[in-house]
Design an enzyme around this catalytic site. Sequence first.
Site, PDB file in Angstrom:
ATOM      1  N   ASP A   1       0.815  -1.215   0.000  1.00 24.96           N
ATOM      2  CA  ASP A   1       0.000   0.000   0.000  1.00 24.96           C
ATOM      3  C   ASP A   1       0.847   1.262   0.000  1.00 24.96           C
ATOM      4  OD1 ASP A   1      -2.718   0.289  -0.300  1.00 24.96           O
ATOM      5  OD2 ASP A   1      -3.023   0.957   1.766  1.00 24.96           O
TER       6      ASP A   1
ATOM      7  N   ASP B   1     -12.169  -6.206  10.411  1.00 22.47           N
ATOM      8  CA  ASP B   1     -12.220  -7.662  10.389  1.00 22.47           C
ATOM      9  C   ASP B   1     -13.450  -8.187  11.125  1.00 22.47           C
ATOM     10  OD1 ASP B   1     -11.303  -6.670  12.754  1.00 22.47           O
ATOM     11  OD2 ASP B   1      -9.477  -7.861  12.834  1.00 22.47           O
TER      12      ASP B   1
END
Length: 1032
Positions: free
Chosen positions: A310, A735
Site C-alpha cells: 500500500d 475484520d
Amino acid sequence: MSSESKASDRQHQNVKFARRTSSGRIVSLSRDDDIESTQENDYINYTVMLPPTPDNQPGSARDKPDGPGPYGSTSRFGAEAQRGEGESVGSGRGVGNASGKVDRRMSLMKNNNKSMLLRSQTQDWDHNRWLFETKGRYGIGNAYWQNDENSYDDTGVTMSDFMDKPWKPLTRKVKIPGGVISPYRLLIVVRLVVLIFFLVWRIQNPNPEAMWLWGLSVVCECWFAFSWLLDILPKFNPIHRQTDLGALKEKFETPSPSNPLGRSDLPGIDLFVSTADPEKEPPLVTANTVLSILAVDYPVEKVACYISDDGAAILTFEAMAEAIKFAEVWVPFCRKHNIEPRNPDSYFSIKTDPTKNKKRPDFVKDRRWIKREYDEFKVRINGLPDAISKRCEMYNKKEDMKARRASKEKDGGPLPPDEEIQGSKATWMADGTHWPGTWYSPTADHSKGNHAGIVQVMSKVPESDPVMGQADEKKLDFTGVDTRIPMFVYVSREKRPGYDHQKKAGAMNALVRASAILSNGPFILNLDCDHYIYNCMALREGICFMMDRGGDRICYIQFPQRFEGVDPSDRYANHNTVFFDGNMRALDGLQGPVYVGTGCMFRRYALYGFNPPRAKEYSGIIGQNKSEATGIDTQPDEASDTEPLATHPDLMLPKRFGNSSMFVESIAIAEFQGRPLADHFSVKNGRPPGALLAPRPALDAQTVAEAVAVISCWFEDKTEWGDRVGWIYGSVTEDVVTGYRMHNRGWRSVYCVTKRDAFRGTAPINLTDRLHQVLRWATGSVEIFFSRNNALLATRRLKFLQRLAYFNVGVYPFTSIFLVVYCYLPALSLFSGHFIVQGINVAFLTYLFLISTTLILISLLEVKWSGIALEEFWRNEQFWAIGGTSAHLVAVVQGLLKIIAGIEISFTLTSKSAAEDEEDIYADLYVVKWTSLFIMPLAIIIMNVVALILASARTIYAVIPQWNKLFGGSFFSFWVLAHMYPFAKGLMGRRGRIPTLIYVWAGLLSIIISLLWISIDPPDDNDRAGGGNVRI
C-alpha cells in the site's frame, strides 16, 4: 464339570456338552443338568462335542487330507492352497448371472469329494469343516478374496468389487466429555443464581454510614455480573474438530474413473499478504512470509500468492524480486527434505537438532549449501536501500548531463557558470525505467497517496504437470523433486488525492478484484506480513472443512493466532490464549468464531455478499425455534431509497460490483469451483468429480491490463464495495465487522486448531505498543456499538448465543468505566474509614466465598476443556485490569466524542527510548515509552498505596483501632495492586530502574490526592477514637 463353575471358566473349556432338542436345535448344557434329565426323550442323543479343527476332524482316517502334518499345505492358514485331489469348490455347478445364492450354495453338495458329504455329529452343516476340506484359506469376505482359476465363481468379480467402500467424511466433531462439560454448565448456573441472590442482598442491605460508597459499589457489581454473563453464556457448547487428510487425498488426488491420471481435483487458493511501510515492516520479514507461502504443501498449480504494497515502495518491490529468485532453490529443498517450518529465518533459528527424522544422506550437504545461499540472500536484501540509492544517483546524473547538453544545443553556446539545470530526482528501477510508485524524493504522481496502480506477475502460472529437477541442478540434486513454484503477483493499488482509500480494508478489496481476474481461486487466505505458514499442511487442513458435506455453507475458516518472540512470562498476555483457546472454541459450537484479521481462509463467493444455501432462521425468546429461511429479496433500485426496507439490508442480493465484465463473469466460476465434491447422495449443492482437472490458462496482456483497471481508485465509485461486498468499511476493526456481516446473512464459520500450529507471527511485547494495540481494538468495538453493526439489530439468521457474543464485542469497552470506579473504591474506603457494606458479617463472607469458589471451579474446568494453563488465566486477568483502566477507557471517551461532537482524538507517543541491549531478543520489553494511557493506571496504583499507608497509620495510632474495616479495605486494595503489578513492573524498566518522569507524576498525584481529601473531609479531634482521620 460341575454346574457351579463360573461363566468365565466355561469360556476356556476345550470340551462342551450339548443336546439336540426335538425341534433339531442344539442347546449347550452342563453335566449335572444332563444327568438330572436323563429320563426325558430330548436328552437321548447326549454327546460330547469337540470343536472341529484341522487336526481334529470327525470321520475315518481315509477321509482326512494328505499332508506332512496337521498344519501342512492343506491348512486354511497356509501360504499356498493345493488343489491336487478332487474337483474344486466351484466345479459341477451351473454358472450364470441368473443363478442365485441358493444355487451357489447347493452346488457345494455336488462335489465328488466324499469328505464333503460328511457332517458333524449333530448332523448339521459344518462350515469350519467345509473350509478345511476344500483347502480354502479364509472363506469369502472383504478381508480376503481368492482370485484365481479356482475361485468361488467365474463371473469376473474381484475383491476390489466385493469391498464396500463407504463414504468418508473429511472432518468430525469431537465433543467435550460429559464429565467435564456437564459440571461446567452446572457451575455456571449455580454462580448465576448466587450472583442474583448476592445482588439482591446488597441492594436490600445498604450502608447508612457511607451511602455513596455503597451505591457506587452496587452499580459496579451489577454491571460486572452482566458483563460476566455476556462472556460466559456463549461458552455453553464448546467443541473440538479434527480433519482427515488421508481421506482428502483419497477423494481429490487418487486415480479414479473420473480422474484417471490422479491429478489434483482440489480447488484453487489465493493467498494475500498485506504490507504498507518497509520502514515499520522490514522487507526481510515480508520476504520470509512469502517464501513460506510458496513452499506450502498444496498443488502448485492451485496456489497463487499476492502481496499488497500500500506504500508502493520500490524497496518492497525489489525485495520480492529477490525472494522469488531465492525461492527457486528454497522451495525444492523444502520438498526434497520435508522441511518444517518453511520460513527460512525460523528454520535456521530453531534450537533443536536439524537432522532429526532426516534420512537422506545428502541432507547435511544440502542444508549447508542452502544456509549459505540464504545468508547471501539476506545480505542482498539488507543492501537494497544503498543499491537503489546509488542507482538512482547514477541515473539522475545522466539525466542532468542530458539536460545540460540539450540546453547547450538549443542555445547554441556554453551555459553561463551560474546557471544550473537539474532534472527531477526520480527513483529508477534496475532496467533503467522510472519507478511508477512512490519516489524517494516525492513529486506529483509519485508520492504516498498519489501514484499509479501496479500489477507485476513476478512468477508466472506454473505448468499443470510436475517439472522434475535434475542431478546437480544449481549445485543441489533435485532429481525426482518438483521444482515448480506457485504464481506470485505484486500489487499496489492506485492512489490519488481526494479519494478515501479506506486503509487496509480498501487494499484487501483491491486484491480481491485483481486476484479474481488473474487466478480466481474460490478460496482466499489472508495473512499479515509478519505471520508466516508454520505448518505446510495448513491449507489442506482448512480445505477439509470447505470440501466436506455441508461445507458450502461455511464462509470462512479461522485459524488461531500463535506468536513468537514473546517473553517467557508473557507479562502482558500477548499470547491471548484465553481468547483463542477458550472463547473461539466455544463460538465454534454455535455459529462459528469471529474473524480476527489474519490467518483466515474465506470463501470468495461469501465475500461478494451473497447469501448461503439452505440458510436457517431462529425465532423465539432465545432463538430456540429453527426454520428454513424465507425468500431473498433483491436490492431496491435507487429510486426507492427513500422508502422503508421490507427486509434487513444485509439479506439483499448484491448487484453493483463495478464496470468490469471480466470480474462479473468470474463470480459464477468461483461459486461453482468452491462447492464440495458430489460423491455421496447426502452432499447437497456439490460439483461432479473431475471438474477442476483442466489446467489453468496462461496470462496474457489483456488480462493483466484488466487487473490494473480494477485496482484503480475510481473503480469503487457507485458500487457496493465496502458496504455489502468484500471487506466492510467504516470501522477501525474492519475484520470483526466483515465476519459479523457474513454471520448475519446466515453463513457459518469454523475454528480450525491444528496439531502443529498453522501460522505464527510476532506480537508487541512493549507495554506502550501493547496498550496502543488494545486501544485500536477497543475503539473499533465502540464504533461497532454505535453503528448499524450492533448485534441488537441483527437478523433472525443469527443464533441467540452468537448474537450475545457479538453484542459483547461492542459492549466490553464500557466495562472500563465501572472498573476504574471499582479500583478506586478500596482507596476511598480506606481514606474514609468506611466499607462498601455496613459490616463484614457472615452473610457477606458466605456470598464472597461462594462467588469466588464457583469462579475458581469454572476456571479449572475451562482449563480442562480448552487446555489453557492457570498462569495464562491469571495473566489474562491482570492485563484485563490494566487495559480496562487505560486503553478501554480512552477508547470509550474517544468514541463518545466522535459520535457526539465529531471530534477524533489520536493518542501518540510523547517520548521514546531505544533498547540498550541489541543482542537480547526481549530488550524491547524493558523499554519505557511514555504515553498518556499511563495516567489512569498510575493514579490507581498511587492512590491505593497512599491509602494503605494512611489507613494503617490511622488504625495503629487510634485509641480504639477498628481492624475489621482496615482488613476489608486492605484486602480489596491489595487485589487491585496485584492486578496492576505487571504495569508497575513495566514502568520500572530493566533491573527495576524507574524513570524520573514516573517519580514526578507519583509525587504530583500524591500531593493532589492528599490535599483533595483534606479539603473534602477535614481532620477532626473527635475522629481519633473511631479511626476516622489522622491529624496532619
